[in-house]
Design an enzyme around this catalytic site. Structure first.
Site, PDB file in Angstrom:
ATOM      1  CG  ASP A 315      -0.182  59.427 -26.602  1.00 12.22           C
ATOM      2  OD1 ASP A 315       0.042  58.267 -26.980  1.00 12.22           O
ATOM      3  OD2 ASP A 315      -0.886  60.240 -27.242  1.00 12.22           O
ATOM      4  CD  GLU A 349       3.196  56.289 -28.375  1.00 18.67           C
ATOM      5  OE1 GLU A 349       2.558  55.464 -29.043  1.00 18.67           O
ATOM      6  OE2 GLU A 349       2.903  57.506 -28.338  1.00 18.67           O
TER       7      GLU A 349
END
Length: 708
Positions: A315, A349
């Protein structure tokens, strides 16, 4: 799992000479290569020729699951073992912002449904123990999404246990499937506050960091250093961190409770230095420059690798400093090698739709791949009628991902997600179902690893602005009025019923496309070569390295049927229909085939022979960089003729025997990207391109430039 940069692939010319001698060539090839740097193919070039690379573990198709919203297999864990109202437990199935009851037990019960969709891997949103509720007033909500972690070592009790995760992994592996974990290194739950001082971001220029002795600290110069300075909670930070005594030991592992391991600068402004140093709306932003944080997370996530997890999606990657990624990914590599898990796959990401900004994370920062936000943006434009130019532009950027270890085929591609919203919402206007189907056809037929967001296959759409909570519906019967009242892409109202229908139009389509990819490796991992980009028409060929048979994909995002003259790679071939509503066709002597495509549709045809080759071998011709001085990020291009070929690129300093591999690209025409910034001005380098055509004829060429 690939061996991560910055270690380049290095090939010695002397080794190539030995290889050639073994083949019976009794001349000193190393000397010959230096004396004739621009010559035609020699036996020494065999050492530079490589097939296009994929990281181990690539070639998957993913089902992306928010665990709390998929299936409730164990209602006894709905409150996570906590007592009280929803503000104590986080559980309220009537509200989009709280836990709804989904868990690992539900996933186990519904594996047949997921496997029937044809995907090969499940990717879970973060599943670690979370702070059950955060925020104040209207912003108060539950941690069902998994991004407010307090304990990185155990599964959130709302979702199950570590033992249940292990059972899920074992069952998936028994089915030949994989499990991927969404992980976080940027921040933890909001435990640290700044008292009455506020939380607006304070720039380093206004208040620099100070070490425990009061000396100014430049984080950029000490990031990752073994001599990282000791910091003092009271004096080193622009804000003195404050923790409620009741939460002083809430984080696990225990090192996370040390407040000097956080940036303590206030909330990010999403610009400048605050991108990496600021808190996400109060979430405690870790001091990832400190090697203790790096080592701590390597240990944490190595333990999850030991449990059997097959890969990580990481993330908020661009919100963490680059030095962290170099050390962290190398640490994961080392542990994967130690436990014999060489196919462990890591992708990040990076929320950006520009391939030029995404690709460096693959080339320079140790990732096997990144989520392809650029594809998502271009695919949406295409299916919504904006034409094919954006798609062509994005795919033209694929060269930036090519390295000696992988290329753009490893990028996970997607159409929507739990943050930006579902594809069903993004195409919700006229012909919504047809555009949704066309988007999934492009997703599964184009290069990359397709990701299906759970619920898209049932036609979920969304409401409001279509994003965030509005796009996080549960597949099990909802008690949330908004979700029950939302329309599906078919026009039917979702209702308060289970939605696991294998006869749903999109479920059937995705299953068909997934089976097509499994049956034809060219459509899963073959090279992608653009054939035409013209208005609402787009066509490309997929060719498997070993098979060398052209699979022609033609898409029509227009509102009427079109017949497209497509320049193929296989002159004279008969093309039969693999998928879609069209007729078989034959390419003429120049390779042009006429293909009829219905409106808002895709078709796939396959040639009856291997790709064509020219009458005589064609040597690669360098078209860039221009002769003379170069600097920065350089495009290295060659022209290899009009038909299929593979070209391996390498470079060396003029006078050196060591070649550095840049990767292999498939043509006609081939490009790689080379970052020459680390090289000193005045350095003369030679690029070498070694090409193989469909008849296995080998040619080569060199190009000498100067860094300046």
């Amino acid at each position: 799992m690939r061996r991560r940069l910055p270690r380049p692939a290095i090939i010695g010319i002397a080794a190539a000479a030995v290889l050639a001698l073994g083949a019976g060539v009794g001349i000193p090839l190393a000397i010959a290569a230096r004396e004739q740097p621009r010559g035609a193919y020699t036996d020494a070039d065999a050492a530079l020729l490589r097939e296009p690379a994929l990281p181990a573990g690539a070639g998957q198709s993913f089902y992306f699951v928010m665990t709390d919203r998929f299936a409730n297999g164990d209602p006894t864990n709905d409150t996570g073992g906590l007592e009280g109202d929803r503000y104590a437990t986080g559980f309220d199935p009537t509200d989009t912002g709280f836990y709804q009851g989904g868990d690992l037990a539900g996933l186990l019960e519904r594996l047949d449904y997921i496997e029937g969709l044809g995907v090969s891997a499940i990717w879970l949103t973060p599943s670690f123990a979370n702070k059950p509720v955060q925020g104040v007033g209207a912003n108060r909500s539950g941690g069902y999404h998994g991004y407010w972690v307090t304990d990185f070592t155990r599964i959130d009790p709302h979702l199950g246990t570590n033992a249940e995760l292990e059972r899920l992994i074992d069952e998936l592996h028994a089915r030949g499937m994989r499990l991927y974990f969404d992980i976080i290194t940027n921040h933890t739950a909001d435990v640290i506050s700044y008292g009455l001082a506020g939380h607006s971001y304070i720039a380093t220029a206004a208040k620099p960091y100070l070490d425990a002795e009061g000396n100014e600290v430049d984080l950029a110069s000490v990031a990752g250093s073994d001599d990282f300075p000791e910091l003092d909670a009271e004096t080193s930070f622009p804000y003195a961190p404050v923790v409620d005594p009741a939460e002083a030991d809430i984080k696990v592992p225990a090192w996370l409770n040390d407040v000097t391991l956080y940036h303590n600068r206030g909330d990010t402004t999403w610009a400048g230095e605050s991108v990496t140093l600021g808190d996400f709306a109060g979430l405690d932003d870790l001091m990832t420059e400190d090697p203790r944080v790096v080592d701590g997370f390597i240990d944490v996530y190595s333990d999850w690798m030991d449990l059997g997890v097959d890969g990580f999606r990481i993330d908020t990657v661009k919100h963490v400093n680059e030095e962290f990624w170099a050390a962290f990914t190398e640490g994961l590599d080392a542990h994967a090698a130690e436990i014999g898990k060489d196919d462990f796959f890591v992708f990040g990401e990076v929320f950006d739709a520009d391939p030029n900004l995404l690709a460096p994370y693959v080339r320079d920062r140790g990732f096997d791949a990144v989520l392809d936000f650029a594809f998502q943006s271009a695919a949406l434009d295409f299916v919504n009628g904006a034409g094919s130019a954006h798609l062509a532009e994005v795919f033209a950027g694929d060269a930036g991902y090519t390295t000696a270890d992988g290329d753009a085929r490893a990028l996970p591609t997607f159409l929507g997600n739990h943050d930006m919203g579902r594809i069903g919402y993004l195409v919700r206007d006229q012909d919504a179902l047809a555009r949704d189907e066309l988007a999934h056809e492009l997703l599964f037929l184009a290069r990359g690893q397709p990701v299906v967001y759970a619920g898209d296959e049932q036609g979920f759409v969304g409401a409001g602005d279509g994003a965030d909570r509005h796009a996080r519906q549960s597949l099990f019967a909802t008690a949330t009025p908004e979700y029950a009242d939302q329309p599906l892409i078919t026009g039917e109202i979702a209702g308060a019923v289970d939605r696991y229908d294998p006869d749903a139009p999109l479920y059937r389509l995705i299953a068909e496309l997934a089976e097509l990819r499994k049956s034809h490796p060219a459509l899963a991992t073959g090279a992608q070569l653009e054939r035409i980009a013209d208005g609402s028409s787009y066509a490309f060929s997929r060719v498997d390295h070993a098979e060398r048979v052209e699979h022609l994909v033609v898409l029509n995002a227009g509102g009427r049927e079109v017949t497209i003259d497509v320049p193929t790679l296989t002159p004279g071939a008969a093309f039969s229909v693999l998928y879609g509503e069209t007729d078989a066709t034959t390419a003429d002597a120049d390779g042009v085939a006429s293909v009829a495509v219905p409106p808002l549709s895709a078709v796939v045809l396959v040639a009856d022979r291997q790709v064509g080759a020219p009458d005589a071998a064609v040597a690669p011709v360098f078209t860039s960089p221009e002769p003379g001085e170069i600097d920065g990020i350089v495009h290295v291009d060659v022209d290899t003729g009009a038909l299929w070929s593979e070209t391996s690129f390498s470079w060396r300093e003029v006078g050196s025997d060591e070649w550095h591999g840049l990767g292999t690209a498939t043509g006609p025409g081939a490009r790689v990207v080379h970052d020459v910034r680390p090289l000193a001005d005045g350095t003369r380098i030679e690029y070498r391109a070694v090409t193989i055509d469909a008849h296995d004829r080998r040619t080569a060429a060199s190009h000498v430039v100067t860094i300046g």
